[in-house]
Design a protein around this motif. Structure first.
Motif, PDB file in Angstrom:
ATOM      1  N   UNK A  28      -2.941   0.296  -3.974  1.00  0.00           N
ATOM      2  CA  UNK A  28      -2.540  -0.977  -3.390  1.00  0.00           C
ATOM      3  C   UNK A  28      -2.159  -1.964  -4.480  1.00  0.00           C
ATOM      4  N   UNK A  44      -3.146  16.179   8.953  1.00  0.00           N
ATOM      5  CA  UNK A  44      -4.166  15.236   8.488  1.00  0.00           C
ATOM      6  C   UNK A  44      -3.706  13.820   8.723  1.00  0.00           C
ATOM      7  N   UNK A  45      -4.645  12.870   8.603  1.00  0.00           N
ATOM      8  CA  UNK A  45      -4.307  11.456   8.734  1.00  0.00           C
ATOM      9  C   UNK A  45      -3.722  10.905   7.455  1.00  0.00           C
ATOM     10  N   UNK A  46      -3.466   9.609   7.470  1.00  0.00           N
ATOM     11  CA  UNK A  46      -2.914   8.941   6.303  1.00  0.00           C
ATOM     12  C   UNK A  46      -4.051   8.651   5.324  1.00  0.00           C
ATOM     13  N   UNK A  60      -0.735  -3.397   9.424  1.00  0.00           N
ATOM     14  CA  UNK A  60       0.049  -2.714   8.396  1.00  0.00           C
ATOM     15  C   UNK A  60       1.396  -2.363   9.003  1.00  0.00           C
ATOM     16  N   UNK A  92       3.960   7.391   2.675  1.00  0.00           N
ATOM     17  CA  UNK A  92       4.290   6.192   3.427  1.00  0.00           C
ATOM     18  C   UNK A  92       3.973   4.946   2.607  1.00  0.00           C
ATOM     19  N   UNK A 119       4.594  -0.059   8.407  1.00  0.00           N
ATOM     20  CA  UNK A 119       4.894   1.145   7.648  1.00  0.00           C
ATOM     21  C   UNK A 119       6.390   1.384   7.519  1.00  0.00           C
ATOM     22  N   UNK A 127       0.234  11.700   3.481  1.00  0.00           N
ATOM     23  CA  UNK A 127      -0.186  12.493   4.650  1.00  0.00           C
ATOM     24  C   UNK A 127       0.103  13.958   4.393  1.00  0.00           C
ATOM     25  N   UNK A 138       0.330   5.352   1.133  1.00  0.00           N
ATOM     26  CA  UNK A 138      -0.513   6.357   1.772  1.00  0.00           C
ATOM     27  C   UNK A 138       0.186   7.710   1.668  1.00  0.00           C
ATOM     28  N   UNK A 148      -5.279   6.837   1.877  1.00  0.00           N
ATOM     29  CA  UNK A 148      -4.962   5.722   0.983  1.00  0.00           C
ATOM     30  C   UNK A 148      -4.810   6.214  -0.451  1.00  0.00           C
ATOM     31  N   UNK A 202       0.837  -1.192   0.000  1.00  0.00           N
ATOM     32  CA  UNK A 202       0.000   0.000   0.000  1.00  0.00           C
ATOM     33  C   UNK A 202       0.877   1.250   0.000  1.00  0.00           C
TER      34      UNK A 202
END
Lengths: 113, 115
Positions: free
Chosen positions: A49, A42-44, A101, A90, A103, A38, A36, A46, A34
Motif C-alpha cells: 500500500x 483464491x481471494x484477493x 476500495x 489488481x 478496483x 489473486x 492485491x 494484499x 493498494x
C-alpha cells in the motif's frame, strides 16, 4: 468520479527479468493506493500500500510499487520475476472519508520459465 | 496467518429464493465488507459494516440486500429474492481498523449461481 485503470490485460515476462504492471488512478483528494494479487480459486491477497511519504513502497514477495503524483500512477514492480508470480494483479484506490476500495480491471501476469 | 473464511464456496439457488452467504472475519478485526465480481467485470464494493451498523453502501446495495453480525464471529450477506443478475463471486473482507491506510483482507469468495 473515482476510477482505476490497468491498461494491460496481460503482461508476459521471462523468469529472472524485471516486471512492471501498470496502474493509473483518478480520485479527489489524497489517494490511498493498494495492490492485491489473486491466485486461481483464491481471494484477493494484499501485497502493498501507499499512504504517504516515500514514493517507493515495498511489499510482500519482493514486490514494490512506485507512486507518481504528477502522472497519477502507481506501477507495481519486481526486479526479478518468478514463475510462481504468475497470477492476476489488481490495483485499488480508496479516497479519504470512504471505506470503499475501487478496483481496476486486473492484469494477468504470465512469467515464462 | 489468520484468514477470512467464507462458506459455502459455491451456492446454487433458484431465482426468487433467499440466499445467505456467510463469512468469518479475522478475529481481532472490527470492520467488515462485502464486494462482488460479476464474471468479466471489476470487483465492486457493496457495503461496509462497523459496530453493528452499515457505515457505507453502494447503489448496488438496495433493499434486496442486508447484512448482519448475528454473533461474535460471523458476518452474513442476505439476498432476499435473488435475480439472475445476482450471479457473481461474492467476497467478504475485514480490516483491523477503518482508517484509509488499513488494508482489507479478503476471503476466497462464494460463487453464487442463480438458475
Amino acid at each position: 468520479a473515482q476510477s482505476v485503470a490497468q491498461p494491460e490485460d496481460q503482461v508476459n515476462v521471462a523468469e529472472g527479468n524485471p516486471l512492471t504492471v501498470k496502474c493509473t488512478y483518478s480520485v479527489s483528494g489524497n489517494p490511498y493506493l493498494f495492490w492485491y494479487v489473486q491466485y486461481p480459486n483464491r481471494g484477493l491477497q494484499f501485497l502493498l500500500k501507499y499512504i504517504t511519504g516515500d514514493n517507493l513502497v515495498k511489499g510482500s514477495y519482493g514486490f514494490e510499487a512506485e507512486f507518481n503524483k504528477s502522472q497519477t500512477s502507481f506501477h507495481l514492480k519486481k526486479p526479478s520475476a518468478l514463475v510462481s508470480d504468475s497470477a492476476l494483479y489488481f490495483c485499488a484506490v480508496r479516497r479519504g472519508g470512504s471505506y470503499k476500495l475501487i478496483f481496476g480491471s486486473g492484469t494477468r501476469l504470465l512469467v515464462r520459465p | 496467518e489468520p484468514e477470512v473464511t467464507q462458506t459455502p464456496s459455491h451456492q446454487v439457488t433458484q431465482m426468487g429464493q433467499e440466499v445467505i452467504l456467510r463469512c468469518v472475519p479475522i478475529s481481532n478485526h472490527l470492520y467488515f465488507y462485502w464486494y462482488r465480481q460479476i464474471l468479466g467485470q471489476k470487483v465492486e464494493f457493496l457495503v461496509s459494516f462497523y459496530n453493528n451498523e452499515i457505515s457505507e453502501k453502494s447503489e448496488i446495495f438496495d433493499d434486496q440486500f442486508s447484512v448482519e453480525r448475528p454473533d461474535g464471529s460471523n458476518f452474513t450477506l442476505k439476498i432476499r429474492s435473488t435475480k439472475l443478475e445476482d450471479s457473481a463471486m461474492y467476497f467478504c473482507a475485514s480490516s483491523e481498523e477503518g482508517g484509509q491506510g488499513q488494508p482489507q483482507h479478503f476471503g476466497d469468495g462464494t460463487r453464487l449461481s442463480i438458475l
